[in-house]
Design an enzyme around this catalytic site. Sequence first.
Site, PDB file in Angstrom:
ATOM      1  N   ARG A 166       9.819  41.768 -52.834  1.00  0.00           N
ATOM      2  CA  ARG A 166      11.029  41.779 -52.005  1.00  0.00           C
ATOM      3  C   ARG A 166      11.816  43.078 -52.111  1.00  0.00           C
ATOM      4  O   ARG A 166      13.035  43.096 -51.890  1.00  0.00           O
ATOM      5  CB  ARG A 166      11.943  40.583 -52.347  1.00  0.00           C
ATOM      6  CG  ARG A 166      11.263  39.264 -52.054  1.00  0.00           C
ATOM      7  CD  ARG A 166      12.133  38.096 -52.396  1.00  0.00           C
ATOM      8  NE  ARG A 166      11.322  36.874 -52.350  1.00  0.00           N
ATOM      9  CZ  ARG A 166      11.319  36.016 -51.340  1.00  0.00           C
ATOM     10  NH1 ARG A 166      12.083  36.226 -50.305  1.00  0.00           N
ATOM     11  NH2 ARG A 166      10.574  34.950 -51.371  1.00  0.00           N
ATOM     12  N   HIS A 167      11.144  44.157 -52.448  1.00  0.00           N
ATOM     13  CA  HIS A 167      11.822  45.462 -52.446  1.00  0.00           C
ATOM     14  C   HIS A 167      11.637  46.084 -51.062  1.00  0.00           C
ATOM     15  O   HIS A 167      11.110  47.191 -50.918  1.00  0.00           O
ATOM     16  CB  HIS A 167      11.228  46.370 -53.532  1.00  0.00           C
ATOM     17  CG  HIS A 167      11.395  45.835 -54.925  1.00  0.00           C
ATOM     18  ND1 HIS A 167      10.961  46.499 -56.038  1.00  0.00           N
ATOM     19  CD2 HIS A 167      11.955  44.681 -55.381  1.00  0.00           C
ATOM     20  CE1 HIS A 167      11.231  45.788 -57.127  1.00  0.00           C
ATOM     21  NE2 HIS A 167      11.842  44.671 -56.746  1.00  0.00           N
TER      22      HIS A 167
END
Length: 187
Positions: A166-167
């Site tokens: 989720r970066h």
Amino acid sequence: MELFSAWLERARGVEPDDVTAMALATADLKGRPSVRMVLLKRADERGFVFYTHSTSPKGLDLAANPRAALCFHWAKSEQQVRIEGPVVTVADAEADDYFATRPRLSQIGAWASGQSQPMRGRFELERAVVQAGLEFGAGPVLRPPNWHGYRVVPERIEFWQQRPFRHHDRRVFVREGATWRAEWLFP
Ligand SMILES: Cc1cc2nc3c(=O)[nH]c(=O)nc-3n(C[C@H](O)[C@H](O)[C@H](O)COP(=O)(O)O)c2cc1C
């Protein structure tokens, strides 16, 4: 728009589904939102164009509150594009030209459909298609007066690229007069 075109072309190469499908959100004068899928028919520096009946719920929303949001999701590319801005009607000549490229049965369907009005059963649509077909005979099918193109003029475009853990990357372009301000957002 260059970045959008690049992402769209990339999606065309990898997505199994129609990459021009986009969610279109509108709202009525009371601020009640609604959303549905439509197809992108043109994208250039003027904006993002789709076609529909002006008498449909979305057409009525846009007549009362001419702003919209669009959202593309290309799952295989792990990308999302969000667009927001005011909506203007496409010029009649441009809409006529596009309508003329549609398959004849789609053109007849545009006349036959009282889009989003209740109907008693499928036979009602089929009867309307036959009637419209008879009216036009062998001649050209003209664009119905309530069938229009709408152009979402982007004020804000966000490009979202999925990254591991989720970066994700979120790049936003905000229109400021004749130029665009670019910024990054936390995911
Ligand atoms: C993939 C997809 C593409 C669609 N494209 C269009 C379109 O370009 N124009 C349109 O009027 N309806 C299109 N529809 C149907 C709309 O989603 C919607 O059912 C219809 O326009 C009525 O919407 P409304 O009642 O909110 O006005 C599409 C549906 C799907 C699933």
